[in-house]
Design a protein around this motif. Structure first.
Motif, mmCIF file in Angstrom:
data_model
loop_
_atom_site.group_PDB
_atom_site.id
_atom_site.type_symbol
_atom_site.label_atom_id
_atom_site.label_comp_id
_atom_site.label_asym_id
_atom_site.label_seq_id
_atom_site.Cartn_x
_atom_site.Cartn_y
_atom_site.Cartn_z
ATOM 1 N N GLU A 198 35.538 38.664 29.664
ATOM 2 C CA GLU A 198 34.261 38.733 30.383
ATOM 3 C C GLU A 198 34.325 39.881 31.369
ATOM 4 O O GLU A 198 35.254 39.992 32.165
ATOM 5 C CB GLU A 198 33.977 37.425 31.127
ATOM 6 C CG GLU A 198 33.768 36.228 30.211
ATOM 7 C CD GLU A 198 33.455 34.959 30.999
ATOM 8 O OE1 GLU A 198 33.201 35.075 32.221
ATOM 9 O OE2 GLU A 198 33.455 33.886 30.406
ATOM 10 N N SER A 199 33.300 40.735 31.315
ATOM 11 C CA SER A 199 33.251 41.868 32.229
ATOM 12 C C SER A 199 31.804 42.188 32.529
ATOM 13 O O SER A 199 30.915 41.936 31.704
ATOM 14 C CB SER A 199 33.947 43.091 31.615
ATOM 15 O OG SER A 199 33.925 44.174 32.508
ATOM 16 N N LEU A 200 31.585 42.719 33.714
ATOM 17 C CA LEU A 200 30.223 43.055 34.125
ATOM 18 C C LEU A 200 29.749 44.357 33.505
ATOM 19 O O LEU A 200 28.553 44.615 33.409
ATOM 20 C CB LEU A 200 30.154 43.141 35.651
ATOM 21 C CG LEU A 200 30.522 41.839 36.384
ATOM 22 C CD1 LEU A 200 30.603 42.074 37.878
ATOM 23 C CD2 LEU A 200 29.499 40.750 36.078
ATOM 24 N N GLY A 209 35.875 42.116 37.153
ATOM 25 C CA GLY A 209 34.696 42.288 36.316
ATOM 26 C C GLY A 209 34.234 43.719 36.178
ATOM 27 O O GLY A 209 33.277 43.990 35.464
ATOM 28 N N HIS A 245 38.215 29.188 42.985
ATOM 29 C CA HIS A 245 36.959 29.949 43.059
ATOM 30 C C HIS A 245 36.386 29.920 44.478
ATOM 31 O O HIS A 245 35.924 30.944 44.999
ATOM 32 C CB HIS A 245 35.956 29.353 42.066
ATOM 33 C CG HIS A 245 34.605 30.019 42.102
ATOM 34 N ND1 HIS A 245 34.381 31.281 41.617
ATOM 35 C CD2 HIS A 245 33.413 29.572 42.590
ATOM 36 C CE1 HIS A 245 33.107 31.603 41.795
ATOM 37 N NE2 HIS A 245 32.498 30.586 42.386
ATOM 38 N N LYS A 292 32.026 38.508 40.427
ATOM 39 C CA LYS A 292 32.975 37.839 39.533
ATOM 40 C C LYS A 292 34.257 37.607 40.308
ATOM 41 O O LYS A 292 34.762 38.511 40.975
ATOM 42 C CB LYS A 292 33.249 38.710 38.305
ATOM 43 C CG LYS A 292 34.157 38.096 37.257
ATOM 44 C CD LYS A 292 34.278 39.028 36.064
ATOM 45 C CE LYS A 292 35.186 38.452 34.989
ATOM 46 N NZ LYS A 292 36.592 38.409 35.410
ATOM 47 N N GLY A 302 36.169 33.421 35.968
ATOM 48 C CA GLY A 302 35.229 34.527 35.812
ATOM 49 C C GLY A 302 33.841 34.244 36.341
ATOM 50 O O GLY A 302 32.861 34.809 35.844
ATOM 51 N N SER A 327 30.678 34.017 39.215
ATOM 52 C CA SER A 327 30.130 34.811 40.312
ATOM 53 C C SER A 327 30.158 34.011 41.608
ATOM 54 O O SER A 327 30.132 32.778 41.599
ATOM 55 C CB SER A 327 28.684 35.215 40.004
ATOM 56 O OG SER A 327 28.081 35.830 41.126
#
Length: 1216
Positions: free
Chosen positions: A46-48, A213, A504, A516, A522, A524
């Protein structure tokens, strides 16, 4: 992730992962470690942004020419050595990806060109430098299939950087601001450390971590000091390029950063002048020394006066019988026709009272305490007209005392203490509580929820529930149960452990601006409505930055505010009512785990109304106690058989009815003419009039009881004669008080003004009714008593006759025999709002406001920034946000924010940053040669609406929707007629700090206005003013001392004048009267300080009341002394104290005290402090001065005997 899935991934990694030994690569100049792109990083799920990684390629650096050279020069100018001599280790595609990646950071760093250049410099050195192998050591590669063929992709490498370069780059960026929040850009780029704990190493570590991210691959930045080769592979040299200082121009001509973003660019600003030294004389408090000197002078003057008066005797005579004869005739007439008088009085009262049908109660605190023409009120009206009223805040503060905390050993953050409050079950309970509120709305004719009234900054036109600005801890999980329950196994440094909501939460509390977290979850940290929730908005009761040790949850609902005639205002009130109801129901639930405090925007008005309603019984009991006392105290009680005959229950009731009728008549009259009332008036005016009225009743009735009917004199004539003796004294007090209050209506404070008007007419009406209705009532009661009829059973008579001799009661003998002889042998966010008349669209106009590169060093926002350097003096905490700065950054071609469609039906129109593809290749503005972006007037007006309507996102964080869309108001022609810039005050805890903050903000705004008027094109009447919601309440403190002195002086003046006139121009008695009243007021203010009673508008009302009550304690005594026929001052003072002192004590002190003491049980703090405490102080001080100090004062300084008065004892006060 499941365990099976994890094993599968690990086996795949083992299969494909290859270790690149540094010994296989020769680190030497002119060689690349990798080149070109190999697609997506397979280790990043997962990446922005797309995680594009380079291909492993140990080869010579390539010469770049043509388009390749042009793009490299544009992105990495520090690698440019001319087109024929420039080599690089990056392909054209790599340059494009690097530019895209740098654009995200430039959006927040471009304000400071040297910082943006330094940031780009590092990645250009590691990605494109022709000497890449000297700096980069590849540590991990993976076999991937890219464009149909297998390739080795670099997924991790080490970058060896000189700490000198790294520290220089960090220092150039660490003070760059984000204007929209007032915070630092570095806070968004340093993970959990934020801006306070960020260092160069931590800054680079976060950038090189794929879990953020944004990083496409893992980079291990090794920062090494000069000549430190520890752990450096053979042949490698830490990169040591030159980092520009933030106060330097860039190599491409960009100007130095502004003072707002770079402390080294700040011009020398002289510190504020030192505070004045305290006034001292010979090292002692100067005021104390002066007070001691004055006291000594007064004592000396007193001694001299005694010596002189021993030898000098002055005599004076005055005739005061005319007024007494007129009142005698009037009293005889009223007593002769009691039923007619009562009927006419009742009709007059009814006529006046009918106006009550139109009564309007003012409950809005702003309307009560802020004058419509006051500066703060006018500024509030301007702000609310152009920007809508300040949004409504509804808040819960929840605690869970007694719950045991726990220690959590986090894989990423180590051991962390969690308080008993920070538990999953309580977070879920909090989430459930904030979802409950919905109700049926008659105004909307449907079920209403939060979205109908909430403040939705990023979607104001058609908000959904997730667009509402609700700040709470569950927002770190986007209010999602799935996110709170999420957990995953994660491996870090060879250790595999489960991470969950706690990891988190720890990350988000320290890095609330992250899109992220760095865990494998992962998720926000941003709230579901798209904005960050700063930790101080979510939790409370923590020390330092130990947020997980918090002892309180904070839940804040922000609602839109509306003008009171808007139907949605009612819906907002309904929502708040439902909010309070649900919270109260939850609070009563025995299964509830929370204890909490709560408030709604409407709570202040509700509390005033509620406590008033709850305290009405307290006031009723107070009045009942006073009535019982009056009824009992007025009785004569000559024998047990005549108990029901001589009692005065009906007279006492009649006296209270007279008070009530006077208050009703006053309220009715002012309701007729449209002057609104308030709850303060309903509570204070009856109490005041009762104190005044009861005193007159006691004086009249007791004088009648002490008088013996003369031979041949009828009952009516006796009543008239007694009235002639006491009415001038009653007139003296009532007229003084009434004129006093009428003059008090000159006050600018609405609550004080309306109170003074209502009180003045009520006191006047009370006197009129006492001279008419009460005289008639006393006549009827005297007739009943003469006929020996019982009071409550009128048909029953007793045989014992009433003795025809004066009845002195208990107090008069006590005062005469004991008291008088002994006595006389005792020696409390701020907007800077601009009005119409300033041209923001010119270059000079923008420079005069902004604070980024190229702006005036003493611009509007810079001045606010300088003020924050001295928060203890300016009360400004952080600089103001600036839509002008963010608009300029948004227009900057170096960011991706402002682009235009180049094809299709929207060609030439604005293209948002989230639109991808080749349809938006044109920038709104061209690159300026000096790096200072300034639009032309046409460009300014064209793109401003696009900026204000642009929703911020990851690709462009500078969009103005939410932060500025309501901060700029334009007319139909597009001219800016009002704007606002939001800063923050330091925490203010008391009225003194609130008042000082208002004063300093106005001083700052005045300086800003003065300088902005000098900018070409600015109107001479242009103005900047500060506004916050509390200013209308605390503005009174700027003038309340002057206002108080003015009002009290206006009240004192008529008491002096009326006293002198009604005592036959007796200036000395008037002056002694005035001095005593002033002493009561001054002593009252002193006791207020000792008893923690704040001096404000409510206290001022009570001080004005104190003057009125003081008149009752003092004036009767002064007049009684003046009319005494005794030969010496001491004897006359004794007689006045015995005769009139007993009546004053019974009529004022003993009437007020029982009722005041009952108010101690009131629930409202307002009533406990300003009515119980202050009225108790006023009554006790009035009693002490009137019955202790004044008789002594008169015995020394009073006038000599009036010869005209001494002619006959009948003219004196009673028969002796």
């Amino acid at each position: 992730k499941s365990e099976a899935g994890t094993n599968s991934v690990q086996s795949e990694l083992m299969k494909n992962l290859g270790e690149v030994a540094s010994s296989e690569v020769e680190h030497r100049p002119g060689y690349c470690a990798f080149y070109d792109e190999c697609g997506h990083n397979p280790t990043v799920e997962e990446s922005l942004i797309p995680p594009i990684v380079p291909c492993l390629n140990y080869s010579r650096a390539r010469q770049v020419t043509g388009e390749h050279y042009r793009r490299l020069k544009q992105v990495c100018p520090m690698l440019d050595f001319g087109e024929s001599n420039t080599y690089a280790c990056c392909s054209l595609q790599q340059i494009a990806s690097l530019e895209t990646s740098l654009t995200l950071s430039k959006a927040v760093l471009i304000r400071c060109p040297s910082c943006a250049d330094n940031f780009a410099h590092l990645y250009c050195a590691t990605t494109c430098s022709p000497n890449q192998t000297l700096t980069v050591n590849v540590t991990k590669v993976m076999n991937v299939t890219h464009l149909g063929r297998p390739r080795d992709a670099v997924v991790a490498y080490q970058a060896y950087i000189s700490s000198t370069f790294a520290e220089g780059a960090f220092q150039s960026c660490k003070n760059v601001r984000i204007p929209a929040t007032g915070g630092f850009a570095i806070a968004t780029m340093c993970g959990r450390y934020g801006s306070k704990l960020c260092t160069a190493q931590r800054w680079y570590d976060f950038q090189g971590d794929t879990s953020n991210g944004l990083a496409p691959l893992d980079i291990d930045f090794r920062l090494l000091k000069e000549n430190d080769t520890t752990g450096v592979p053979e042949g490698m040299i830490p990169y040591n390029g030159r980092a520009l200082g933030c106060n330097e121009n860039t190599t491409t001509g960009g100007m130095a950063c502004s003072c707002q973003d770079c402390l080294d660019s700040c011009p020398p600003v002289p510190p504020p002048p030192p505070l004045p030294e305290p006034f001292r004389i010979q090292g002692m408090n100067g005021f104390l020394v002066i007070s001691i000197i004055l006291l000594c002078l007064l004592i000396c003057a007193f001694v001299v006066y005694l010596v002189v008066s021993y030898y000098v005797k002055s005599k004076n005579g005055k005739n005061l019988t005319f007024m007494s004869r007129q009142f005698q005739r009037w009293g005889t007439l009223m007593a002769s026709y009691p039923f007619t008088v009562l009927l006419v009085a009742a009709i007059i009262v009814v006529v006046f009272s009918v106006g009550l049908k139109s009564i309007k109660l003012t409950t809005d605190p702003v309307e009560l305490w802020s004058a419509p023409n006051s500066r703060a009120r006018q500024e509030k009206d301007f702000h609310d007209k152009h920007f809508t009223p300040f949004f409504r805040t509804n808040q819960l503060i929840l605690t869970a005392p007694g719950r045991k905390g726990h220690l959590y050993d986090s894989l990423l953050f180590g051991k962390q203490n969690f308080s008993g409050l920070i538990s999953k079950s309580l977070i879920l309970e909090l989430l459930d509580l904030q979802r409950k509120i919905q109700f049926w709305s008659e105004d909307l004719n449907r079920t209403a929820t939060l979205k109908d009234v909430c403040y939705a900054p990023l979607n104001p036109s058609n908000p959904s529930l997730t667009d509402c600005a609700v700040n709470s801890l569950p927002q770190y999980f986007q209010n999602s149960l799935d996110n709170i329950n999420a957990k995953v196994n994660m491996t870090e440094l060879g250790v595999t452990q489960e991470v969950d909501w706690r990891d988190h939460l720890i990350y988000c509390l320290n890095s609330p601006l992250s899109f992220k977290d760095i865990t494998d979850l992962g998720m926000s940290c941003m709230a579901d409505y798209g904005a960050p929730v700063f930790p101080f908005l979510a939790v409370g009761g923590y020390k330092s930055d130990e947020y997980t040790n918090a002892e309180a949850f904070i839940l804040t609902f922000s609602l839109n505010n509306y003008l009171r005639d808007n139907p949605k205002f009612k819906v907002a009130l309904q929502w708040e009512t439902e909010f309070l109801k649900i919270v109260q129901d939850y609070q009563r639930n025995p299964k509830a785990n929370f204890t909490f405090a709560y408030m709604a925007e409407r709570s202040l008005e509700d509390e005033i109304n509620r406590t008033t309603a709850e305290d009405i019984p307290i006031f009723m009991i107070s009045y009942a106690v006073i009535f019982v006392y009056i009824a009992v105290a007025l009785g004569e009680y000559s024998s047990c058989k005549r108990l029901l005959v001589d009692s005065k229950f009906l007279v006492g009731l009649g006296g209270i009815l007279v008070v009530g009728c006077s208050v009703l008549a006053s309220m009715g009259f002012y309701s007729w003419i449209g002057i609104p009332s308030s709850l303060v008036i309903l509570q204070v005016v009856p109490f005041l009039v009762l104190a005044v009225g009861a005193d007159n009743i006691f004086i009249f009735v007791l004088e009648y009881q002490r008088d013996a009917r003369r031979l041949g004199e009828t009952r009516e004539e006796q009543i008239g004669r007694v009235l002639g003796q006491v009415a001038p004294s009653m007139l003296l007090c009532s007229l003084s008080e009434s004129v006093c209050f009428f003059l008090g209506a000159l006050s600018t404070m609405p609550a004080v003004k309306s109170f003074a008007l209502y009180a003045a007419l009520a006191v006047l009406m009370d006197f009129v009714l006492q001279m008419t209705a009460f005289v008639a009532l006393l006549s009827l009661d005297a007739r009943r008593q003469d006929n020996n009829r019982c009071e409550l059973l009128c048909c029953v008579t007793v045989s014992t006759r009433r003795p025809n001799k004066p009845n002195e009661g208990f107090l008069l003998p006590f005062m005469r025999k004991y008291y008088a002889p002994v006595l006389l042998h005792l020696g409390v966010p701020v907007y800077f709002v601009t009005k119409k008349g300033y041209n923001f669209s010119t270059v000079a106009g923008m420079d005069g406001v902004c604070s980024s590169v190229g702006c005036d060093q003493f611009s509007m926002t810079q001045k606010i920034r300088y003020a924050t350097d001295y928060p203890e003096r300016s009360y400004m905490a952080i600089p103001a946000n600036s839509w002008v700065d963010d608009f300029i950054d948004w227009l900057n071609p170096g960011s991706k924010c402002c682009r235009l469609y180049t094809s299709g039906p929207n060609a030439g129109n604005f293209c948002p940053a989230n639109i991808t593809g080749l349809s938006c290749l044109k920038k709104c503005l061209a690159n300026p040669s000096d790096g200072v972006v300034r639009p032309t007037m046409e460009e300014f007006n064209r793109f401003l609406p696009d900026f204000l309507g642009n929703r911020p996102n990851l690709q462009c964080s500078k969009g103005g929707l939410g932060a500025y869309d309501t901060a700029v108001v334009r007319d139909q022609n597009g001219e800016i007629i009002a704007t606002r810039f939001m800063a923050y005050h330091t925490p203010l805890t008391n009225s003194q700090e609130f008042t000082a903050a208002l004063l300093k903000a106005r001083e700052l705004a005045k300086k800003i206005t003065s300088d902005m008027r000098k900018i070409p094109g600015t109107s001479p009447d242009f103005e900047v003013f500060p506004y916050t919601i509390t200013y209308v309440f605390y503005e009174q403190y700027l003038t309340i001392v002057k206002e108080g002195l003015f009002n009290i002086s206006l009240c004192l003046l008529p008491t002096f004048v009326v006293c002198c006139l009604l005592l036959g121009l007796d200036l000395r008695s008037g002056l002694l009267n005035l001095i005593t009243i002033i002493m009561i007021v001054v002593d009252t203010v002193g006791v207020m300080t000792l008893w923690s009673i704040d001096y404000n508008a409510v206290a001022l009302i009570n001080l004005v009341t104190a003057v009125g009550i003081s008149v009752e304690f003092v004036s009767h005594m002064t007049r009684s002394f003046a009319l005494s026929t005794k030969m010496t001052r001491v004897e006359r003072a004794k007689e006045a104290t015995a005769t009139m002192g007993s009546a004053v004590f019974a009529g004022v002190a003993m009437t007020n005290l029982p009722g005041i003491l009952v108010l101690a049980f009131a629930k409202a703090q307002l009533i406990q402090i300003f009515f119980f405490r202050l009225n108790l102080v006023i009554t006790l001080l009035g009693m002490a001065h009137g019955l202790v100090f004044l008789p002594v004062l008169l015995s020394y300084f009073g006038m000599n005997i009036y010869r005209c008065v001494a002619v006959t004892p009948a003219a004196s006060y009673g028969n002796h």
